[in-house]
Design a protein around this motif. Structure first.
Motif, mmCIF file in Angstrom:
data_model
loop_
_atom_site.group_PDB
_atom_site.id
_atom_site.type_symbol
_atom_site.label_atom_id
_atom_site.label_comp_id
_atom_site.label_asym_id
_atom_site.label_seq_id
_atom_site.Cartn_x
_atom_site.Cartn_y
_atom_site.Cartn_z
ATOM 1 N N GLY A 29 6.323 5.334 2.611
ATOM 2 C CA GLY A 29 7.301 5.271 1.523
ATOM 3 C C GLY A 29 7.774 6.563 0.919
ATOM 4 O O GLY A 29 7.771 6.737 -0.295
ATOM 5 N N SER A 30 8.213 7.456 1.749
ATOM 6 C CA SER A 30 8.868 8.676 1.287
ATOM 7 C C SER A 30 10.372 8.503 1.490
ATOM 8 O O SER A 30 10.805 7.817 2.429
ATOM 9 C CB SER A 30 8.385 9.872 2.118
ATOM 10 N N THR A 56 5.152 0.725 6.509
ATOM 11 C CA THR A 56 4.532 0.197 5.292
ATOM 12 C C THR A 56 5.605 -0.593 4.522
ATOM 13 O O THR A 56 6.808 -0.471 4.805
ATOM 14 C CB THR A 56 3.990 1.322 4.381
ATOM 15 N N ASP A 107 3.599 9.981 3.564
ATOM 16 C CA ASP A 107 3.670 10.241 2.117
ATOM 17 C C ASP A 107 2.278 10.535 1.544
ATOM 18 O O ASP A 107 1.256 10.369 2.219
ATOM 19 C CB ASP A 107 4.388 9.100 1.376
ATOM 20 N N ALA A 108 2.276 10.963 0.270
ATOM 21 C CA ALA A 108 1.017 11.382 -0.365
ATOM 22 C C ALA A 108 0.030 10.226 -0.446
ATOM 23 O O ALA A 108 -1.178 10.401 -0.242
ATOM 24 C CB ALA A 108 1.313 11.923 -1.763
ATOM 25 N N ASN A 109 0.542 9.051 -0.704
ATOM 26 C CA ASN A 109 -0.344 7.886 -0.844
ATOM 27 C C ASN A 109 -1.074 7.576 0.460
ATOM 28 O O ASN A 109 -2.307 7.436 0.487
ATOM 29 C CB ASN A 109 0.498 6.671 -1.285
ATOM 30 N N THR A 110 -0.323 7.505 1.559
ATOM 31 C CA THR A 110 -0.971 7.163 2.830
ATOM 32 C C THR A 110 -1.830 8.316 3.329
ATOM 33 O O THR A 110 -2.891 8.089 3.918
ATOM 34 C CB THR A 110 0.087 6.718 3.871
ATOM 35 N N ALA A 141 5.632 14.428 3.868
ATOM 36 C CA ALA A 141 6.892 14.607 3.139
ATOM 37 C C ALA A 141 6.665 14.144 1.714
ATOM 38 O O ALA A 141 6.366 12.978 1.473
ATOM 39 C CB ALA A 141 7.993 13.775 3.797
HETATM 40 C C1 LIG Z 1 12.689 6.786 -4.734
HETATM 41 C C2 LIG Z 1 11.280 7.143 -4.360
HETATM 42 C C3 LIG Z 1 11.056 8.187 -3.507
HETATM 43 C C4 LIG Z 1 9.754 8.537 -3.141
HETATM 44 N N1 LIG Z 1 9.554 9.590 -2.293
HETATM 45 C C5 LIG Z 1 8.303 9.954 -2.002
HETATM 46 C C6 LIG Z 1 8.075 11.060 -1.138
HETATM 47 O O1 LIG Z 1 9.006 11.690 -0.620
HETATM 48 N N2 LIG Z 1 6.807 11.387 -0.857
HETATM 49 C C7 LIG Z 1 5.736 10.725 -1.378
HETATM 50 O O2 LIG Z 1 4.601 11.095 -1.104
HETATM 51 N N3 LIG Z 1 5.908 9.643 -2.190
HETATM 52 C C8 LIG Z 1 7.163 9.246 -2.495
HETATM 53 N N4 LIG Z 1 7.354 8.155 -3.303
HETATM 54 C C9 LIG Z 1 6.191 7.401 -3.782
HETATM 55 C C10 LIG Z 1 5.683 6.392 -2.742
HETATM 56 O O3 LIG Z 1 6.739 5.533 -2.342
HETATM 57 C C11 LIG Z 1 4.532 5.575 -3.345
HETATM 58 O O4 LIG Z 1 3.409 6.419 -3.501
HETATM 59 C C12 LIG Z 1 4.181 4.360 -2.531
HETATM 60 O O5 LIG Z 1 3.096 3.684 -3.131
HETATM 61 C C13 LIG Z 1 3.840 4.733 -1.092
HETATM 62 O O6 LIG Z 1 3.358 3.566 -0.395
HETATM 63 P P1 LIG Z 1 2.996 3.626 1.145
HETATM 64 O O7 LIG Z 1 2.180 4.880 1.376
HETATM 65 O O8 LIG Z 1 2.204 2.392 1.379
HETATM 66 O O9 LIG Z 1 4.267 3.625 1.916
HETATM 67 C C14 LIG Z 1 8.652 7.791 -3.654
HETATM 68 C C15 LIG Z 1 8.894 6.720 -4.506
HETATM 69 C C16 LIG Z 1 10.186 6.402 -4.864
HETATM 70 C C17 LIG Z 1 10.406 5.233 -5.799
#
Ligand SMILES: Cc1cc2nc3c(=O)[nH]c(=O)nc-3n(C[C@H](O)[C@H](O)[C@H](O)COP(=O)(O)O)c2cc1C
Length: 201
Positions: A29-30, A56, A107-110, A141
């Motif tokens: 989710g980046s 995701t 992304d940072a979360n994963t 990212a």
């Molecule tokens: C518009 C938007 C942009 C985002 N961009 C990023 C990003 O570039 N990098 C990042 O680490 N998290 C970003 N996030 C936060 C992640 O989407 C968030 O941590 C989410 O829980 C990730 O879930 P996942 O790792 O399961 O995909 C963004 C959130 C939003 C709402």
């Protein structure tokens, strides 16, 4: 009946033909996930490469699935596929199918979840079950503030070093193992510039 269709559909989709190099793209989710259609189409231009995507739920927000020309797998598929003991487990089938896993964007979360061994969705289960003799390339990212945070440095360095082979993460192993592909694939991943930087451990 529907379950049988899921299983036979999976078998067809993940049937490997000889000589094909199978690239599994993980997408998280980046905002950089908006480049997923471009990444997939460029990988498919490499002769002999086949591509599938694991997404995701949050990543889905950023790209249009209609623009992705290969099968996308998500958590729903993992749970719908398995109804009885003889059924395949999707994350195991995907790790069996893939010769390379590219997580772009990561992304940072994963990153945090993977670094701590957490596997609570399809993508992190594939990573947790990954055959560490195969390469895993990841393209972080995130916002610069997140990237520069000390937690990120810990998560990128520490845990990965414990899995020596998982520094299969590194482009150097990617290079060694896929000589015939390395120029194309490496350039494509770099040219797409999903990440602030590529990490080599
Ligand atoms: C518009 C938007 C942009 C985002 N961009 C990023 C990003 O570039 N990098 C990042 O680490 N998290 C970003 N996030 C936060 C992640 O989407 C968030 O941590 C989410 O829980 C990730 O879930 P996942 O790792 O399961 O995909 C963004 C959130 C939003 C709402």
């Amino acid at each position: 009946m529907q379950e049988e269709e899921h299983v036979s559909g999976l078998k067809t989709d993940l049937c490997k033909s000889g000589g094909t190099f199978c690239v599994l793209v993980g997408v998280t989710g980046s905002v950089a996930a908006l480049k997923l259609p471009l990444l997939v189409s460029q990988l498919l231009q490499i002769p002999g490469v086949d591509v599938r995507v694991v997404t995701t739920e949050h990543a889905k927000h950023f790209y249009n699935s209609a623009e992705v020309s290969v099968k996308l797998y998500s958590d729903k598929d993992e749970w719908e596929l398995w109804t009885q003991r003889t059924d395949p487990v999707l994350h195991i089938e995907l790790r069996r199918w893939a010769d390379l896993l590219v997580i772009a964007p990561l992304d940072a979360n994963t990153l945090g979840k993977i670094a701590n061994g957490i596997c609570d969705n399809l993508l992190t289960c594939v990573v947790r079950a990954w055959d560490t003799s195969r390469p895993l390339l990841f393209c972080p990212a995130m916002n610069t503030a997140m990237w520069k945070h000390p937690i990120t440095a810990q998560q990128v360095k520490g845990p990965w070093q414990r899995y020596r082979l998982l520094s299969a993460l590194s482009i150097s192993i990617f290079r060694n193992q896929m000589r015939h592909l390395r120029k194309h694939a490496h350039n494509i991943v770099l040219s797409i510039q999903l990440a602030p930087k590529q990490i080599e451990t």
